[in-house]
Design a protein around this motif. Structure first.
Motif, mmCIF file in Angstrom:
data_model
loop_
_atom_site.group_PDB
_atom_site.id
_atom_site.type_symbol
_atom_site.label_atom_id
_atom_site.label_comp_id
_atom_site.label_asym_id
_atom_site.label_seq_id
_atom_site.Cartn_x
_atom_site.Cartn_y
_atom_site.Cartn_z
ATOM 1 N N SER A 228 -4.981 8.289 -8.669
ATOM 2 C CA SER A 228 -3.855 7.868 -7.842
ATOM 3 C C SER A 228 -4.265 6.633 -7.059
ATOM 4 C CB SER A 228 -3.445 8.982 -6.878
ATOM 5 O OG SER A 228 -2.485 8.493 -5.952
ATOM 6 N N MET A 230 -2.067 5.522 -4.762
ATOM 7 C CA MET A 230 -1.212 5.634 -3.591
ATOM 8 C C MET A 230 -1.834 6.556 -2.547
ATOM 9 S SD MET A 230 2.505 5.851 -5.476
ATOM 10 C CE MET A 230 2.913 4.748 -6.836
ATOM 11 N N LYS A 231 -1.274 6.529 -1.354
ATOM 12 C CA LYS A 231 -1.812 7.335 -0.259
ATOM 13 C C LYS A 231 -1.341 8.780 -0.312
ATOM 14 C CE LYS A 231 -2.498 3.478 2.928
ATOM 15 N NZ LYS A 231 -2.151 2.880 4.252
ATOM 16 N N ASN A 232 -0.401 9.068 -1.169
ATOM 17 C CA ASN A 232 0.009 10.462 -1.377
ATOM 18 C C ASN A 232 0.328 10.650 -2.848
ATOM 19 O OD1 ASN A 232 3.070 10.398 -1.955
ATOM 20 N ND2 ASN A 232 2.897 9.118 -0.117
ATOM 21 N N SER A 233 0.327 11.912 -3.279
ATOM 22 C CA SER A 233 0.567 12.228 -4.687
ATOM 23 C C SER A 233 1.871 12.987 -4.880
ATOM 24 C CB SER A 233 -0.605 13.050 -5.244
ATOM 25 O OG SER A 233 -1.793 12.292 -5.238
ATOM 26 N N ASN A 324 3.472 3.233 -1.765
ATOM 27 C CA ASN A 324 3.289 4.660 -2.065
ATOM 28 C C ASN A 324 4.450 5.256 -2.837
ATOM 29 O OD1 ASN A 324 0.740 4.876 -0.702
ATOM 30 N ND2 ASN A 324 1.889 4.777 1.228
#
Length: 400
Positions: A228, A230-233, A324
């Motif tokens: 990933s 991004m900062k969140n999944s 994100n």
């Protein structure tokens, strides 16, 4: 061992990921953790690890084909055939009757088999997360470590069904790949130079040559990350089988002097210059100091349109996320493939050239191809445990 010096090399695509390579360098801090044979030469990039862990057996439930007929006319225009011949061919053991059974692979817009994809997503959503040991890091990734397999003037993505129609490529992963390879072939002939063996994918880059001798310089380490960016999944899904992508531009022929984007760089422990202690005579290639060797890193998109396994330019069906999130045109968040490539070379005044730019002898035409084919259960489990749960995994699961 820790890193005492790092500066981010200007090697990467897209502007949306300005801190990516710095993150990748930090990722290497936990890579020497298991009872392994370790070959690690790092600054911004890593290396080749051969893990001593036992490999799980491939699942019989894997590899429902996801490719169907193209949804539009085949619009790809392969390059003219050349008379080049391979100096190394795929393992004969891996291709017992490939020539007799292979069909010309599809090109252009290749539609997804929606039923097969729905079955994979349903299985992924129903899958329970394996508890992670307390020692596992929080880098959302898993990987395959690969070795050089073979060299051919073929490209089953750009010039499908046309042997010799490409510049020379160096292949890692699936040992049966040639110009006629289609998705179903990756499931039939699964001998691989990658670990884990559940990765049946094929990965390739233009062959690197020593400019002084004209001899090829093949990779000594080829790590493929699935991660990933991004900062969140939130909304993370696995990679669909049969997906093919290209990153970079084989037609780009601009000089790559010190400090430019898209150059090879020197990887090292401790203090040192990623651009090298000197440059080749033409300025396009670093000459590394100490124990450093030449590396290259390239990153593929992390968003997909959810409809096509390929597109006429092999890029339009995927996109890079930003903020994100994925763009509305490409709403499916998939693991981002990153190639981390090591070469057993330190650089010379004569420098090197890529098969994609023998005349210009710059590094700007460096590019990578990925033809994805995993055991479905393994892809689902790795994506859920490692990327969705944001835990660091190696070739076999959680990195302990």
């Amino acid at each position: 061992m820790s890193y005492t010096s790092f500066r981010e090399p200007d090697a990467g695509p897209p502007p949306a990921r300005p801190g990516l390579l710095r993150r990748l360098a930090r990722n290497k801090l936990g890579m020497a953790a298991s009872a392994t044979v370790v070959v690690m030469v790092v600054a911004a990039a890593a290396v080749y690890l051969t893990d001593a862990s036992a490999e799980p057996a491939p699942s019989n439930a894997a590899n429902a084909l996801t490719e169907t007929s193209p949804s539009a006319a085949q619009t790809e225009s392969p390059s003219a055939a050349t008379s080049a011949s391979a100096s190394a061919s795929p393992s004969s053991a891996a291709t017992p009757s490939a020539a007799a059974t292979q069909k010309i692979p599809k090109a252009g817009w290749v539609a997804l088999n929606q039923a097969a994809w729905k079955a994979q997503v349903d299985a992924y959503k129903a899958l329970k997360v394996d508890p992670a040991p307390a020692s596992v890091g929080n880098l959302p990734e898993f990987r395959a470590d690969c070795q050089y397999s073979h060299r051919l003037p073929d490209d089953p993505i750009v010039a499908p069904g046309l042997p010799g129609a490409s510049h020379m490529h160096s292949f890692v992963g699936n040992k049966a790949v040639d110009a006629k390879t289609a998705a179903e072939d990756l499931t039939k002939f699964t001998a691989t130079s990658c670990k884990p063996v559940q990765d049946h994918s094929a990965y390739w880059v233009p062959t690197l040559y020593d400019n002084a001798t004209g001899k090829p310089v093949e990779t000594s380490g080829f790590r493929v990350y699935y991660r990933s960016l991004m900062k969140n999944s939130t909304g993370q899904l696995p990679m669909p089988n049969g997906l093919r992508m290209i990153t970079g531009d084989a037609k780009k022929k601009k000089p790559t002097p010190r400090g430019t984007t898209g150059q090879f760089y020197c990887a090292f422990y401790g203090p040192g210059d990623l651009d090298g202690i000197a440059r080749s005579t033409n300025g396009n290639w670093p000459i590394c100091g100490g124990n450093a060797t030449l590396h290259f890193m390239m990153q593929f998109p992390d968003c997909w349109d959810g409809k096509h396994l390929d597109s006429p330019n092999h890029k339009d069906h995927v996109a890079y996320g930003a903020g994100n999130a994925c763009p509305p045109s490409h709403p499916v968040k998939i693991p981002a493939i990153t190639f981390d490539i090591q070469y057993p070379a330190k650089g010379t005044p004569a420098g090197y050239y890529l098969a994609s730019d023998k005349e210009g002898k710059s590094a700007s035409s460096m590019h990578g191809d990925a033809f994805v084919m995993w055991d479905v259960d393994t892809m689902n489990k790795r994506t859920k445990n490692c990327v969705l749960q944001r835990r660091t995994c190696d070739n076999y699961g959680y990195q302990k």
